[in-house]
Design an enzyme around this catalytic site. Structure first.
Site, PDB file in Angstrom:
ATOM      1  N   TYR A  48       0.814  -1.214   0.000  1.00  0.00           N
ATOM      2  CA  TYR A  48       0.000   0.000   0.000  1.00  0.00           C
ATOM      3  C   TYR A  48       0.849   1.266   0.000  1.00  0.00           C
ATOM      4  CZ  TYR A  48       1.383   0.587   4.825  1.00  0.00           C
ATOM      5  OH  TYR A  48       2.132   0.770   5.955  1.00  0.00           O
ATOM      6  N   PHE A  78       2.087   9.605   3.522  1.00  0.00           N
ATOM      7  CA  PHE A  78       2.347   9.486   4.956  1.00  0.00           C
ATOM      8  C   PHE A  78       2.845   8.097   5.329  1.00  0.00           C
ATOM      9  CE2 PHE A  78      -2.217   8.614   4.533  1.00  0.00           C
ATOM     10  CZ  PHE A  78      -2.331   7.398   5.188  1.00  0.00           C
ATOM     11  N   ASP A  79       2.649   7.103   4.453  1.00  0.00           N
ATOM     12  CA  ASP A  79       3.134   5.752   4.748  1.00  0.00           C
ATOM     13  C   ASP A  79       3.086   4.918   3.477  1.00  0.00           C
ATOM     14  OD1 ASP A  79       4.159   3.696   6.278  1.00  0.00           O
ATOM     15  OD2 ASP A  79       2.268   3.206   7.264  1.00  0.00           O
ATOM     16  N   ILE A 112      -7.460  -0.099  10.068  1.00  0.00           N
ATOM     17  CA  ILE A 112      -8.588   0.824  10.165  1.00  0.00           C
ATOM     18  C   ILE A 112      -9.825   0.213   9.502  1.00  0.00           C
ATOM     19  CG2 ILE A 112      -7.167   2.914  10.350  1.00  0.00           C
ATOM     20  CD1 ILE A 112      -7.637   3.407   7.367  1.00  0.00           C
ATOM     21  N   TYR A 163      -8.906   7.522  11.232  1.00  0.00           N
ATOM     22  CA  TYR A 163      -8.421   7.935  12.549  1.00  0.00           C
ATOM     23  C   TYR A 163      -9.283   9.003  13.218  1.00  0.00           C
ATOM     24  CZ  TYR A 163      -4.422   5.141  11.290  1.00  0.00           C
ATOM     25  OH  TYR A 163      -3.630   4.081  10.925  1.00  0.00           O
ATOM     26  N   PHE A 200      -5.627   5.636  -0.403  1.00  0.00           N
ATOM     27  CA  PHE A 200      -4.713   4.510  -0.465  1.00  0.00           C
ATOM     28  C   PHE A 200      -4.723   3.876  -1.852  1.00  0.00           C
ATOM     29  CE2 PHE A 200      -5.566   4.632   4.079  1.00  0.00           C
ATOM     30  CZ  PHE A 200      -4.320   4.381   4.628  1.00  0.00           C
TER      31      PHE A 200
END
Length: 123
Positions: free
Chosen positions: A47, A57-58, A72, A98, A116
């Site tokens: 991902y 962010f990731d 999540i 979140y 994503f």
């Protein structure tokens, strides 16, 4: 792999309880069908997660059991029905990510919609 009807009914009920205002179960064909993701299936997903402005962010690979609250809620909702090797774009609202807290001290601000790109590596 073929999932039993009992497992598929459980998956459908589980997802509809997570987001009852988004998912409506109108009809359920009562025959077994090939699937790659069922409740408790161990998944490996590649991902990349981005914020609305495109900031990453990731990114990476993650392994988890589907439907067990290890990721999540938007992932459990968004990955259902994928097949191994499939790719999908997920747009996840804050209430399935979140929420109002974001990740305190982390890269995700409060009330952030997350984007994503996911690929199901193994199911």
């Amino acid at each position: 792999m073929f999932c039993s009807l009992r497992v598929e009914l459980f998956c459908a009920r589980f997802i509809s309880e997570l987001v009852p205002c988004i998912f409506r179960l109108i009809d359920l064909e009562i025959i077994p069908f090939p699937c790659d993701i069922c409740f408790h299936t161990c998944l490996q997903v590649h991902y990349t997660g981005k914020l609305k402005d495109g900031q990453v962010f990731d990114s990476g690979d993650i392994s988890f059991a589907f439907g067990q609250g290890q990721v999540i809620k938007g992932w459990d909702q968004g990955l259902l029905g994928m097949r191994q090797g499939g790719e999908r774009k997920l747009v996840i609202p804050p209430e399935l990510a979140y929420g109002k807290a974001g990740t305190p001290g982390g890269p995700i601000p409060p009330d952030a919609t997350l984007y994503f790109d996911v690929k199901l590596i193994r199911a």
